[in-house]
Enzyme design. Structure first.
Site, mmCIF file in Angstrom:
data_model
loop_
_atom_site.group_PDB
_atom_site.id
_atom_site.type_symbol
_atom_site.label_atom_id
_atom_site.label_comp_id
_atom_site.label_asym_id
_atom_site.label_seq_id
_atom_site.Cartn_x
_atom_site.Cartn_y
_atom_site.Cartn_z
ATOM 1 N N HIS A 167 0.830 -1.217 -0.041
ATOM 2 C CA HIS A 167 -0.139 0.074 -0.076
ATOM 3 C C HIS A 167 0.836 1.248 -0.093
ATOM 4 O O HIS A 167 1.468 1.571 0.920
ATOM 5 C CB HIS A 167 -0.723 -0.166 1.362
ATOM 6 C CG HIS A 167 -1.629 -1.337 1.202
ATOM 7 N ND1 HIS A 167 -2.191 -1.839 2.423
ATOM 8 C CD2 HIS A 167 -2.423 -1.913 0.276
ATOM 9 C CE1 HIS A 167 -3.014 -2.694 2.171
ATOM 10 N NE2 HIS A 167 -3.135 -2.955 0.861
ATOM 11 N N GLU A 170 1.562 3.907 2.782
ATOM 12 C CA GLU A 170 2.057 3.448 4.060
ATOM 13 C C GLU A 170 3.516 3.890 4.312
ATOM 14 O O GLU A 170 4.339 2.674 4.200
ATOM 15 C CB GLU A 170 1.617 2.046 4.396
ATOM 16 C CG GLU A 170 0.085 1.886 4.561
ATOM 17 C CD GLU A 170 -0.538 0.490 4.481
ATOM 18 O OE1 GLU A 170 0.148 -0.390 4.625
ATOM 19 O OE2 GLU A 170 -1.782 0.592 4.416
ATOM 20 N N HIS A 260 3.381 -2.615 7.006
ATOM 21 C CA HIS A 260 2.237 -1.794 6.617
ATOM 22 C C HIS A 260 2.250 -0.737 7.715
ATOM 23 O O HIS A 260 2.649 -0.708 8.596
ATOM 24 C CB HIS A 260 0.762 -2.570 6.547
ATOM 25 C CG HIS A 260 0.917 -3.589 5.601
ATOM 26 N ND1 HIS A 260 0.229 -3.240 4.267
ATOM 27 C CD2 HIS A 260 1.274 -4.721 4.980
ATOM 28 C CE1 HIS A 260 0.329 -4.373 3.541
ATOM 29 N NE2 HIS A 260 0.850 -5.371 3.848
ATOM 30 N N GLU A 336 2.089 -4.054 11.303
ATOM 31 C CA GLU A 336 1.385 -2.865 11.446
ATOM 32 C C GLU A 336 1.992 -1.527 12.538
ATOM 33 O O GLU A 336 2.191 -1.938 13.264
ATOM 34 C CB GLU A 336 -0.165 -2.784 11.769
ATOM 35 C CG GLU A 336 -0.958 -3.581 10.785
ATOM 36 C CD GLU A 336 -1.206 -3.204 9.630
ATOM 37 O OE1 GLU A 336 -0.896 -2.071 9.064
ATOM 38 O OE2 GLU A 336 -1.864 -4.032 8.659
#
Length: 395
Positions: A167, A170, A260, A336
């Protein structure tokens, strides 16, 4: 007269009105070929010393509305030092209230990691005798997909894979990778030396170069969310995944980390593979050991807050970490980091930023070192473990 522009690497904004500093109105634009809306990055000129109010009129219609709650945008005059600025959200509009000290100021959703910095990272790695930069293929728009391989080849070495920025918005993911690469290339670092004695670390710093340059949040130049393409990638829609997945099947994978950022949750955490078909006791033990070691290595990492166990992506094999965990029987995790701040260790000035992401990337190597020798299955040890668990014994 004030001016707003975004015609630069990763720039993204739509200007509605920009005649008065106290009533600037903008919209967050969608990804170039999809309807995801969250990333913004733009330059404001000729407003030095004036109290500016920048209203994001469509914030309430963005993809991750919860991402705006308790969020503060970042600002920079030189694109090197970024600080958080006062930001509010009323459920419909988001507003930045800031009085810039200079005539040129940049605002962004998160501290960007530029394409030029990406190329510099590849160059620094290629200059090291410990590393090699290889080409895996090309993106939809023809940009290079590069992999950094660190460590000398030798029989029996583990294969550790790390990827970032599926992504593209990010950006903290590539900051994380930069910190990891820098530590691995430090010949005086005992953790790096110990890992490289046991493994080759293969890192793809940017899985989505097209989306990164275009200023997209989640998709590539064909509108594909790459982290939903792993089960059946295609040359037309997701050549990035197709190339990286093929390289993984050539080298094998003993451990995998997909890096991420999460828009809403103000924590650092991992999402694991326990609901993936065929998940083994060995994978479970490796996950637990990695998490425990990561908590020791960095107070920024925790395992209390994360994705709910019933989240629909937990067993979705189109996601990178789920596909890899299933296909290779490997330790396979999604890491994350927050766009906002780490609620456990908040920083009023910068929130979560590039430097903190880099430090976390370096600390992650200590967690990897804790498990590296156990990444390959030992059939005798595995049978003994299964027998012990069957008898209900524990340490």
């Amino acid at each position: 007269m004030i001016k707003i522009s975004s015609a630069f690497d990763a720039g993204a904004i739509e200007v509605v009105a920009a005649q008065r500093c106290d009533d600037i109105r903008v919209n967050i634009r969608a990804d170039s070929h999809a309807d995801f809306r969250q990333w913004f990055y733009f330059r404001l000129q000729c407003a030095a010393g004036q109290q500016c109010r920048i209203r994001f009129a469509n914030a309430g219609q963005c993809t991750y509305v919860d991402g705006w709650r308790n969020y503060r945008a970042v600002a920079s005059y030189d694109r090197r030092e970024w600080t958080r600025v006062p930001t509010s959200f009323d459920g419909s509009e988001m507003t930045i209230a800031h009085a810039p000290e200079r005539d040129s100021v940049y605002y962004a959703y998160f501290e960007p990691f530029s394409w030029e910095r990406h190329l510099d990272l590849l160059g620094a790695a290629d200059a090291s005798p410990l590393a090699r930069v290889s080409d895996l293929g090309s993106t939809v728009e023809g940009r290079d997909i590069n992999m950094i391989s660190i460590g000398a080849s030798a029989s029996g070495k583990r294969s550790i894979w790390v990827i970032a920025r599926q992504h593209p918005g990010e950006a903290m993911a590539e900051w994380f990778v930069e910190g990891m690469v820098e530590r691995l290339l430090d010949r005086s670092d005992p953790v790096a030396r110990a890992i490289l004695a046991e493994a080759i670390v293969r890192i793809v710093p940017n899985m989505n170069p097209d989306g990164s340059v275009r200023g997209n949040l989640r998709t590539n130049a064909a509108g594909a969310n790459l982290n939903r393409e792993w089960l059946a990638p295609s040359r037309d829609k997701s050549p990035e995944v197709l190339a990286v997945r093929a390289a993984m099947h050539e080298t094998g994978v003993d451990a995998f980390l997909d890096v991420h950022g999460d828009e809403a949750l103000p924590y650092v955490f991992v999402d694991s593979c326990e609901r993936v078909p065929g998940f083994t006791r060995r994978q479970d033990a490796l996950q637990r050991a990695f998490v425990a070691a990561f908590k020791r290595a960095s107070p920024d990492f925790q395992d209390v807050h994360g994705y709910a166990s019933e989240k629909e992506t937990k067993a979705n094999l189109t996601l990178a970490s789920k596909y890899v965990g299933h296909a290779f029987g490997a330790l396979s995790l999604t890491l994350e980091m927050p766009f906002k701040d780490n609620a456990d260790l908040p920083d009023e000035k910068v929130g979560w930023d590039g430097r903190r992401s880099k430090r976390l990337g370096a600390a992650a190597l200590e967690a990897m070192l804790a498990v590296v020798r156990d990444l390959r299955a030992d059939p005798l040890r595995e049978r003994e473990t299964d027998n012990t668990m069957a008898r209900g014994e524990s340490d």
